[in-house]
Write an enzyme that holds these catalytic residues in place. Structure first.
Site, PDB file in Angstrom:
ATOM      1  N   ARG A 147       0.850  -1.181   0.000  1.00 49.76           N
ATOM      2  CA  ARG A 147       0.000   0.000   0.000  1.00 49.76           C
ATOM      3  C   ARG A 147       0.890   1.236   0.000  1.00 49.76           C
ATOM      4  O   ARG A 147       1.730   1.412   0.892  1.00 49.76           O
ATOM      5  CB  ARG A 147      -0.914   0.000   1.233  1.00 49.76           C
ATOM      6  CG  ARG A 147      -1.758   1.255   1.341  1.00 49.76           C
ATOM      7  CD  ARG A 147      -2.762   1.188   2.483  1.00 49.76           C
ATOM      8  NE  ARG A 147      -3.393   2.485   2.619  1.00 49.76           N
ATOM      9  CZ  ARG A 147      -3.223   3.315   3.645  1.00 49.76           C
ATOM     10  NH1 ARG A 147      -2.449   2.960   4.669  1.00 49.76           N
ATOM     11  NH2 ARG A 147      -3.821   4.491   3.683  1.00 49.76           N
TER      12      ARG A 147
ATOM     13  N   HIS B 190      -2.953  10.963   0.806  1.00 52.72           N
ATOM     14  CA  HIS B 190      -2.383  10.717   2.126  1.00 52.72           C
ATOM     15  C   HIS B 190      -1.785  12.026   2.621  1.00 52.72           C
ATOM     16  O   HIS B 190      -0.570  12.142   2.836  1.00 52.72           O
ATOM     17  CB  HIS B 190      -1.341   9.602   2.063  1.00 52.72           C
ATOM     18  CG  HIS B 190      -1.048   8.978   3.404  1.00 52.72           C
ATOM     19  ND1 HIS B 190      -1.125   7.621   3.621  1.00 52.72           N
ATOM     20  CD2 HIS B 190      -0.698   9.523   4.601  1.00 52.72           C
ATOM     21  CE1 HIS B 190      -0.816   7.350   4.881  1.00 52.72           C
ATOM     22  NE2 HIS B 190      -0.554   8.503   5.498  1.00 52.72           N
TER      23      HIS B 190
ATOM     24  N   ASN C  63      -6.817   8.769   3.144  1.00 53.42           N
ATOM     25  CA  ASN C  63      -6.266   8.127   4.329  1.00 53.42           C
ATOM     26  C   ASN C  63      -6.553   8.965   5.569  1.00 53.42           C
ATOM     27  O   ASN C  63      -6.221  10.154   5.623  1.00 53.42           O
ATOM     28  CB  ASN C  63      -4.758   7.944   4.177  1.00 53.42           C
ATOM     29  CG  ASN C  63      -4.137   7.291   5.407  1.00 53.42           C
ATOM     30  OD1 ASN C  63      -4.265   6.094   5.601  1.00 53.42           O
ATOM     31  ND2 ASN C  63      -3.480   8.097   6.248  1.00 53.42           N
ATOM     32  N   GLU C  64      -7.169   8.358   6.560  1.00 52.30           N
ATOM     33  CA  GLU C  64      -7.393   8.955   7.871  1.00 52.30           C
ATOM     34  C   GLU C  64      -7.980  10.363   7.778  1.00 52.30           C
ATOM     35  O   GLU C  64      -7.334  11.356   8.152  1.00 52.30           O
ATOM     36  CB  GLU C  64      -6.100   8.954   8.691  1.00 52.30           C
ATOM     37  CG  GLU C  64      -5.602   7.543   8.984  1.00 52.30           C
ATOM     38  CD  GLU C  64      -4.361   7.513   9.878  1.00 52.30           C
ATOM     39  OE1 GLU C  64      -3.820   8.610  10.174  1.00 52.30           O
ATOM     40  OE2 GLU C  64      -3.956   6.417  10.273  1.00 52.30           O
TER      41      GLU C  64
ATOM     42  N   ASN D 191      -7.230   1.795  10.036  1.00 52.76           N
ATOM     43  CA  ASN D 191      -5.917   1.983  10.655  1.00 52.76           C
ATOM     44  C   ASN D 191      -6.090   2.012  12.168  1.00 52.76           C
ATOM     45  O   ASN D 191      -6.928   2.759  12.690  1.00 52.76           O
ATOM     46  CB  ASN D 191      -5.284   3.312  10.222  1.00 52.76           C
ATOM     47  CG  ASN D 191      -4.968   3.343   8.735  1.00 52.76           C
ATOM     48  OD1 ASN D 191      -5.088   2.337   8.047  1.00 52.76           O
ATOM     49  ND2 ASN D 191      -4.569   4.507   8.246  1.00 52.76           N
TER      50      ASN D 191
ATOM     51  N   TYR E 290      -3.837   1.653  16.087  1.00 52.49           N
ATOM     52  CA  TYR E 290      -2.551   1.566  16.768  1.00 52.49           C
ATOM     53  C   TYR E 290      -2.682   1.318  18.271  1.00 52.49           C
ATOM     54  O   TYR E 290      -1.893   0.577  18.838  1.00 52.49           O
ATOM     55  CB  TYR E 290      -1.747   2.854  16.548  1.00 52.49           C
ATOM     56  CG  TYR E 290      -1.264   3.029  15.123  1.00 52.49           C
ATOM     57  CD1 TYR E 290      -0.029   2.533  14.734  1.00 52.49           C
ATOM     58  CD2 TYR E 290      -2.048   3.679  14.174  1.00 52.49           C
ATOM     59  CE1 TYR E 290       0.430   2.680  13.432  1.00 52.49           C
ATOM     60  CE2 TYR E 290      -1.614   3.826  12.869  1.00 52.49           C
ATOM     61  CZ  TYR E 290      -0.379   3.326  12.497  1.00 52.49           C
ATOM     62  OH  TYR E 290       0.070   3.458  11.204  1.00 52.49           O
TER      63      TYR E 290
ATOM     64  N   GLU F 132      -3.345  -0.098   8.194  1.00 50.58           N
ATOM     65  CA  GLU F 132      -2.153   0.324   8.939  1.00 50.58           C
ATOM     66  C   GLU F 132      -2.219  -0.258  10.343  1.00 50.58           C
ATOM     67  O   GLU F 132      -3.281  -0.251  10.980  1.00 50.58           O
ATOM     68  CB  GLU F 132      -2.043   1.852   9.056  1.00 50.58           C
ATOM     69  CG  GLU F 132      -1.552   2.567   7.824  1.00 50.58           C
ATOM     70  CD  GLU F 132      -1.401   4.070   8.065  1.00 50.58           C
ATOM     71  OE1 GLU F 132      -1.139   4.466   9.228  1.00 50.58           O
ATOM     72  OE2 GLU F 132      -1.538   4.834   7.100  1.00 50.58           O
TER      73      GLU F 132
ATOM     74  N   TRP G  51       2.510  -1.053   9.274  1.00 52.38           N
ATOM     75  CA  TRP G  51       3.080   0.290   9.075  1.00 52.38           C
ATOM     76  C   TRP G  51       4.399   0.344   9.832  1.00 52.38           C
ATOM     77  O   TRP G  51       4.418   0.145  11.029  1.00 52.38           O
ATOM     78  CB  TRP G  51       2.128   1.370   9.571  1.00 52.38           C
ATOM     79  CG  TRP G  51       2.706   2.743   9.337  1.00 52.38           C
ATOM     80  CD1 TRP G  51       3.499   3.456  10.184  1.00 52.38           C
ATOM     81  CD2 TRP G  51       2.586   3.527   8.149  1.00 52.38           C
ATOM     82  NE1 TRP G  51       3.875   4.637   9.631  1.00 52.38           N
ATOM     83  CE2 TRP G  51       3.329   4.720   8.365  1.00 52.38           C
ATOM     84  CE3 TRP G  51       1.951   3.364   6.929  1.00 52.38           C
ATOM     85  CZ2 TRP G  51       3.429   5.725   7.421  1.00 52.38           C
ATOM     86  CZ3 TRP G  51       2.033   4.363   5.987  1.00 52.38           C
ATOM     87  CH2 TRP G  51       2.770   5.518   6.231  1.00 52.38           C
TER      88      TRP G  51
END
Length: 1604
Positions: free
Chosen positions: A1140, A1185, A1229-1230, A1372, A1374, A1439, A1483
């Protein structure tokens, strides 16, 4: 004979003939009617008059009267005019009159209508000129036929035509049409005697009709002492040698141990329901709960679950005659305590199995249970059975119905009783008593009034008076409470029916039992077909009459459906064992009579059950009678079952849902899809890159090779079986088929062992039903079969089309589709044209094989393109070619020559056909070179291998949708230099093949079962042909002819071969799960001003003072703009399937608009995509992005709603340029970080932070709309051709309450999720912002004095356009936070709106980022949240990763720990929570510019040595760890021993030690602190010496000057 008369009889006593008088039988002497209402002229029925009319009727009968007029009053029967609202007293009154007439031997002549129309209808419709009144009369007539049809054989419609007829032409026409309609309705409902009675109805049952077969526990289970089962009365019966030839039920069919086998056969039958009984003694060995056997319960759990898994609904009978012997020893059914015992047993069964079983029979054929007891106790047994049934029903009704939603009924057995003399009232009455003593004994209490019928009680009372000393019958009495408890205790009427009886009056005397007490005798008509049982003769018409009787007698008030719970007939043990034609005929007629009752008579029949599934132990008859659809060989210890002809017949009836004109029923079949090739593959190298298989798998130890792998394929995996036309069809010259080359070849003596041929073969041409049965039983999803060319085109050309051949294959295909099986029809070069060992027997080994193959390839490509051009768009199918593919193993995997030989063998076998089709349209290079060299040495002017033209190459290349292989064995090869003469395909290869001697042999010489070769073959295909979708279209093992059912060697063959395919699928990545890693353009590319790239907001942001840590920027970053080869190399090292990356908008469109397109930028990404595809890595592109062109930011950026159009144009351009090669897309993205971090907190570009309460929402609003427009562009313009997937990637932490026991914290955690993930996911997946977010922002905005919410609103059109703009959920994640409520007052800020603060748990591990704590558990929870909140969309994790700071350490154990724990949580979400996870992305690929923190935080799997101008990528330890997870496709069970995937290839050593981050600059050099300290000390010492020297020299200088 039932007749409908169109006459008016005007006298009280007169003779009247029917319309077609046919001798004395049709003559009528007519009397009546009884009474007339003088005021109205209507003949109304009076119950007192009717009840007292019998003497009068007897007088009429004595005078020769045959019929009495019974005029019905429309007004009295239906006062409101509606058949749904009858006056029941009037209905019963007319029935009483008719029954009294029949009792004395007079037939009623029913007159439907005199003159009066119900007032409600006359006031609404007027007279007969109104069609609506005519329709209402027709409904009234149908009501009368239904209510009185069984009591009257002759009918008159209208008796006063004169008064009606004078009302004009319209009325006359209406009456005539009404007459025709009623005539049809009448004769449809009452078809008459003999020929009409036996007319076959060609019609189907209604949709949803239930088809079943049955088995009874004591007849089939066996296992009489297994699992703690208690003794039953049938066990004792058999062991006391009371059954035929002293047979027992100890083993019977052994169904206790053959659940899978029985359900396999049920699938073949296509039944949707299976009725079986539970053995009371297997559950409660003593009959009571305190003896419960868990083993017994588990057996029924297994049976029920296996049925449901096969789509078959279980119907459970609680009691079918096998009482625990312990209860029998205590009196059995004569002991009233059994009622409580049965209630407790039923309670257990309902509680244990009721969550899956939705239909229950309390008892089956309880009349039989009563009659096997001592005669004087019959009535007591019945009494207790009825009370037991009622108690069980109430247990279910009170405790389980609300939660389980099932039905409970009882299956009553009954013959039909036909009066021996149909006009003899005494025989009619005797037939009624027969039914009352058999059926009504149980049915009347349960379905009518809770008590025995008056007729039954009256007859028994009469007998007791006749026999005061012997008392042949004592009928127990129900209390009033018992009656109330029994009445209505059935949700359906179960009927077991097998035969009929002719019944006549007979004095029974004082003999106990129904016959004696009932004063009747029963016999059968000698013309009725007999069966192996004395009590069953075939009289199918009796079923229809019985069903109508039940509907009338028992279900008039209580409307429940009728389930036929048992019907069948026995054959003798040794006759009609397989070809049971008598059973076929029996079932055909009985099922048809049920159809007539349902379709013509309106009886609510909803199920038909054939008794029984298989032959079994038939009580006293032992095994001498066979009821089964399946023949059971009781001499065989394995109890082999074989379908009889009746099984195939019944399966066909089920398939057609009856007997109507066959229609095409298509069940849902497996969807077969193919992943289109992304690009043209280049020619294979010599040796091919696929040789890596020999470098890896071929170096396994024997232990590693033989370790069995446990796992499962995905749910959509396609399981199938195959055949070929000549091998199974037979019918070699039937119905116009032309001869094939195999017909010719096999007719020549000596060509085939024992001179066998395919003239008949398996006779599949004539036995499709049997083939369908087997396929359905196997539960395969696909069936691959071949078409016989000469059956369709006898001379090979279209002009000879044979329609019968086409019809055969259409029947085959339709039958497969009806069973939910995907048909896979398919249409030899070496064996047939090389050695002549097979048809067409041509022996020309040097050139014929190549020429034939050449033409086969071109023929295939032509066929493929014919389908592609003409049929694919409308039919949507797939076309391929099935290639023969043995695996070839080098004799020495360490010898390069042997590797070359093995590779050459693969290219000469599989590559011969696969390389042109799946790679570049031409033969493999090694094959071309080898044959050319041989041809040249043989003195030929050109190669014996033909050449394709460029046009042909283009035609052939890519001419397959999937890769199909037929694989059987593996050979060991050695390199040799083979002979030149004679020219031969075999000698061209320069190899010698040998058997793999460690593996088992099969019946085919030199075809050993070498299972491990399949895994290697699949991997070789993956490497060589770009990971195509693979279909193993043939695999199997031949056995010697003498081995029939016990083919255990074939079981082992499939077990090992399928496991090797599973290893390839799960361990080697020959499957679809996405393993990926990711980067972003600004973070890695560099080249910030090269080749026409425009400025982005991050270029400006990073060049603004104090924005980026350490003054870092992305001007060079990782220099990926110049390092495509290096980046692709490390991707290959990782073994990812996908990569990606994002496209820099400003590199493609420098000013953000399509006014100028930068081709240099496009070329960069084309080179990157092509390099990825060549490395077998699929690109996954993110359009945005975070690096917006600065030119667009200058005009407002994401705040300006014109950005939506700009983004749509940009997306359109990228889709058009790359979509043919890229199948996975992320639009944005995000968006949370774009909106909030960049436009709220201002710590990311563009750095806006002054309107945190409004600007983030405006930006977010436009981001959502821009995404939706990009999705629609793809959907509308590109999806059909490019077949990709587009979505958005949304990021979110998981939020836990800080205090899980505090509601405020729980609410804060939920609110935080709605403001985080929900902000963007809710509009896209559910439509509009969440109610929580809209309500909170609106209320806080209004409270602050604003006129409207700070959160923008979507219009209804925008909501509709945005909702559903996703093909997957890009996610995504984390970390996890702990949330608590936090009141910000009236602050206009996003944080204040969500009203939550967050902290982290101090026990969670740190990372290199302050915001990222290691909390793996949250990953599973948020994935489950997405499933529940957004409808379980397919999720690609785009991610996930962890950072570090400080000195670089290549042994990044924290990262390996992170990936292990987080990926395992993903696995749990997938396996345990059912989350639809399609892929995982780490990521990031390499350390890069981590936005505002610069290069100080590092997320990379690869370290980028920034001290080296070349910026080399150095693998960290986590590279090996992550690649191992990819290789293993997860986490193999360590208890199963070491797995192949756990032995990773050695990683390349780092070419340069990383420069430590604690280095310092010393005199222009980068030195460690220790080195610098040493240098500093040395320099200081030298400096001291120098100073001392300088001082000394100065002193000396001054001394000397003084001396001067």
């Amino acid at each position: 004979m039932k007749e409908l008369l169109w006459v008016a009889c005007l006298y009280v006593l007169l003779g009247c003939g029917s319309l077609d008088v046919n001798g004395e039988e049709d003559f009528m002497l007519l009397a009546g009617p009884l009474t007339e209402n003088v005021a109205t002229g209507e003949h109304e029925c009076s119950l007192p008059v009717a009840a007292a009319s019998e003497p009068y009727f007897k007088v009429l009968q004595s005078r020769g009267v045959t019929h009495v007029k019974v005029p019905l009053s429309w007004t009295q029967l239906l006062p409101a005019g509606l058949p749904s609202q009858p006056q029941q007293d009037a209905v019963q009154c007319y029935k009483t009159v008719m029954k009294q007439l029949l009792k004395v031997g007079i037939q009623p002549l029913v007159i439907l209508h005199g003159s009066s129309v119900p007032d409600a209808l006359r006031s609404r419709y007027g007279g007969w000129e109104n069609q609506e009144l005519v329709k209402m009369f027709q409904q009234y007539a149908e009501f009368a036929f239904r209510e009185f049809g069984d009591l009257a054989q002759s009918w008159v419609t209208l008796s006063d035509l004169g008064s009606i007829w004078k009302n004009g032409q319209t009325t006359q026409q209406n009456i005539l049409q009404l007459s025709k309609n009623l005539y049809k309705i009448f004769h449809k409902r009452f078809p008459g005697k003999s020929a009409e009675r036996d007319t076959f109805l060609e019609q189907s049952f209604p949709s949803g009709f239930q088809w079943a077969t049955s088995a009874e526990s004591f007849k089939v289970e066996g296992g009489w002492l297994e699992g703690g089962k208690g003794e039953t009365i049938w066990d004792r019966f058999g062991h006391d040698n009371l059954a035929f030839e002293n047979q027992t039920a100890d083993l019977t069919c052994d169904s206790y141990n053959k659940v899978e086998y029985d359900v396999y056969l049920l699938r073949g039958l296509q039944v949707n329901t299976y009725q079986f009984s539970i053995s009371w003694a297997r559950i409660f060995p003593s009959g009571h709960r305190d003896s419960q056997s868990e083993t017994g319960a588990l057996y029924y759990d297994k049976l029920i679950n296996t049925l449901i898994e096969s789509g078959i609904q279980p119907v459970v009978t609680l009691y079918h005659w096998d009482l625990p012997q312990a209860l029998q020893d205590n009196g059995g059914w004569t002991n009233p305590t059994i009622v409580e015992a049965f209630k407790d047993y039923a309670d257990f069964c309902f509680s244990r199995f009721g969550d899956r079983v939705k239909t229950w029979n309390t008892f089956s054929s309880p009349w039989v249970v009563s009659h096997v007891d001592i005669m004087l106790t019959w009535y007591l047994v019945t009494h207790n059975i009825i009370k037991s049934h009622a108690e069980a029903w109430h247990v279910y009704n009170d405790n389980y119905r609300a939660t389980q939603g099932g039905k409970v009924g009882i299956a009553l057995n009954s013959d039909w009783a036909e009066p021996k003399a149909s006009t003899n009232p005494e025989d009619i009455a005797a037939a009624d008593r027969y039914l009352q003593f058999m059926l009504g004994w149980f049915a009347h209490p349960i379905f009518v009034d809770g008590d025995y019928s008056v007729a039954l009680k009256t007859q028994i009372e009469m007998k007791m008076k006749e026999c005061p000393t012997s008392q042949p019958a004592v009928l127990p009495v129900f209390t009033s409470e018992e009656k109330a408890r029994i009445k209505g205790t059935a949700d359906f009427f179960g009927l077991n029916h097998f035969t009929s009886r002719l019944v006549n009056i007979a004095k029974g005397g004082c003999t106990p039992g129904p016959v004696g007490v009932g004063d009747y005798a029963a016999s059968v008509d000698p013309s009725w077909p007999s069966t192996a049982s004395d009590w069953i003769s075939s009289a199918p018409w009796g079923l229809r009459r019985l069903l109508n009787y039940i509907s009338l007698e028992y279900l008039s008030a209580t409307k429940v459906p009728i389930y036929i719970t048992g019907n069948g007939m026995p054959t003798a043990y040794s006759t009609e064992t397989i070809n049971d034609v008598s059973r076929v005929e029996y079932l055909r007629k009985y099922i048809n009579e049920a159809l007539k009752a349902q379709a013509l008579d309106g009886v609510d029949v909803q199920r038909f059950t054939v008794q029984s599934l298989m032959d079994g132990f038939e009580g006293p008859q032992g095994y001498s009678e066979r009821f089964g659809l399946l023949y059971v060989n009781f001499e065989d210890a394995n109890r082999q079952r074989t379908p009889k002809q009746s099984a195939y017949f019944f399966s066909g009836v089920i398939e057609n849902n009856g007997f109507g004109t066959p229609t095409r029923h298509v069940k849902k079949v497996a969807e077969i899809t193919a992943t289109p090739p992304t690009s043209k593959l280049v020619a294979s190298q010599v040796p091919s890159e696929a040789k890596v298989v020999w470098d890896t798998l071929s170096r396994q130890t024997k232990f590693q090779r033989q370790v069995y792998h446990y796992g499962t394929f995905s749910e959509d995996f396609l399981w199938g079986v195959s055949s070929s036309a000549y091998q199974i069809e037979g019918g070699w010259n039937a119905d116009g088929k032309g001869p094939s080359i195999w017909d010719t070849f096999s007719q020549v003596p000596g060509n085939i062992p024992e001179n066998a041929n395919g003239n008949t073969a398996c006779d599949s041409y004539n036995r499709l039903d049997e083939d369908f049965f087997m396929l359905g039983a196997l539960k395969v999803k696909s069936y691959r079969f071949s078409l016989s060319w000469s059956r369709i085109f006898p001379d090979g050309r279209r002009s000879s089309l044979n329609q019968k051949g086409v019809d055969y294959y259409n029947r085959l295909i339709d039958g497969l589709l009806a069973r939910g099986i995907t048909p896979m029809p398919h249409t030899i070069a070496w064996a047939g044209y090389g050695t002549g060992a097979m048809q067409p027997n041509v022996n020309n080994p040097g050139s014929a094989p190549y020429v034939v193959a050449h033409n086969l390839i071109k023929a295939h490509a032509t066929a493929y393109h014919t389908y592609d051009d003409k049929y694919r768009a409308s039919q949507g199918g797939l076309v391929s070619i099935a290639l023969d593919a043995d695996w070839v193993e080098p004799s020495d995997v360490h010898d390069p020559h042997e590797i070359l030989a093995a590779d050459r063998a693969m290219q000469f076998r599989l590559g011969w056909f696969a390389h042109p089709i799946f790679k570049n349209g031409d033969y493999p290079e090694t094959m071309k070179k080898q044959i050319f060299a041989k041809s040249e040495l043989q003195g030929l002017s050109e190669s014996r291998l033909p050449s394709f033209t460029e046009e042909e190459k283009n035609l052939i290349m890519g001419a397959a949708d999937v890769f199909c292989i037929n694989h059987y064995t593996t050979k060991i090869v050695n390199h040799i230099t083979d002979r030149l003469v004679p020219p031969s395909y075999q000698s061209d290869r320069d190899i010698v093949e040998n058997e793999e001697t460690d593996s088992p042999t099969t019946a085919i010489e030199e075809q050993r079962a070498v299972a491990w070769g399949l895994r290697r073959l699949l991997n070789w295909i993956k490497k060589e042909y770009g990971d195509p979708d693979i279909y193993i279209s043939e695999n199997g093992a031949a056995l010697n002819a003498g081995i029939l059912q016990d083919d255990i060697s074939r079981v082992f063959f499939y077990k090992t071969y399928i496991d090797e395919a599973l290893k390839a699928y799960e361990l080697d990545g020959v499957k679809d799960f996405i393993w990926s890693c990711a980067t972003a353009a600004y973070q890695i590319e560099g080249g910030w001003r090269e080749d026409g790239k425009g400025l982005s907001i991050w270029d400006k942001f990073s060049h603004t003072a104090l924005k980026i840590a350490n003054f870092d920027n992305g001007d060079i970053a990782c220099d990926s703009y110049h390092k495509i080869e290096e980046d692709v190399a490390i991707l290959k090292q990782l073994k990812v399937t996908h990569y990606r990356f994002s496209i820099s908008w400003s590199r493609i469109l420098p000013d953000g608009t399509i006014n100028y397109i930068n081709d240099a930028g496009l070329n960069y990404y084309h080179r990157l995509v092509d390099a990825l595809l060549a490395a077998n890595v699929q690109p996954h592109i993110t359009l945005y992005h975070w690096d917006l062109p600065q030119a667009l930011q200058n005009v407002g950026g994401w705040e300006n709603d014109t950005i939506v159009d700009r983004f749509r144009d940009y997306a359109d351009l990228i889709f058009s340029r790359f979509g043919h090669k890229v199948k996975l897309w992320v639009t944005i993205n995000e968006p949370y970080n774009v909106a909030m971090v960049g436009h709220g907190y201002g710590v990311s570009a563009p750095g806006e932070s002054f309107r945190p309460g409004t600007l983030p929402y405006i930006v977010g609003h436009n981001l959502i709309k821009a995404h939706a427009e990009a999705w629609h562009v793809y959907n509308d313009k590109y999806r059909a051709e490019q077949k990709g997937m587009v979505s958005i990637t949304i990021n979110s932490d998981w939020s836990e309450p800080r205090n899980p026991y505090k509601q405020e914290d729980i609410d804060a955690a939920r609110r935080l999720l709605q403001f985080y993930i929900g902000w963007f996911a809710h509009p896209i997946f559910n439509g509009d912002y969440s109610d929580v977010m809209k309500t909170v922002v609106r209320e806080r905005s209004l409270a602050a004095g604003l006129s409207k919410s700070r959160l923008p609103e979507f219009t209804p059109e925008e909501i509709k356009r945005i909702k559903g703009t996703h093909d997957y959920f890009g996610f995504n994640h984390y970390t996890t936070v702990l949330a608590f409520p936090l009141d910000y007052g009236n602050l206009a800020h996003y944080d204040a709106d969500r009203g939550a603060g967050t902290i982290t748990d101090r026990t969670w591990l740190d990372s290199g980022s302050g915001w990222l704590k290691v909390a793996p558990f949250g990953f599973r929870k948020i994935l489950k949240f997405i499933k529940d909140e957004y409808g379980n969309p397919p999720i690609i994790i785009t991610e996930n990763g962890v950072s570090e700071r400080g000195p670089e350490n290549l042994n990044d154990e924290h990262r390996s720990y992170f990936y292990e724990k987080y990926i395992n949580q993903v696995l749990k979400a997938y396996m345990l929570d059912g989350v639809d996870i399609r892929g995982y992305t780490a990521w990031s690929l390499m350390d890069n510019l981590e936005w505002a923190t610069g290069f100080s935080e590092r997320f990379g799997l690869f370290y980028v040595n920034r001290s080296d101008p070349g910026l080399p990528r150095v693998p960290k330890a986590s590279v090996s760890f992550y690649s191992t997870i990819i290789s293993c496709n997860g986490f193999p069970d360590p208890e199963l021993g070491p797995h192949d995937c756990m032995s990773p290839e050695p990683e390349p050593e780092a070419t340069q030690e990383p420069v430590r981050e604690d280095s310092v600059s010393f005199l222009g050099m980068k030195l460690s602190i220790n080195e610098a300290a040493t240098g500093l000390n040395t320099t200081f010492a030298l400096l001291v010496v120098a100073v001392f020297a300088a001082i000394s020299m100065t002193t000396l200088f001054f001394v000397k000057r003084r001396k001067k």
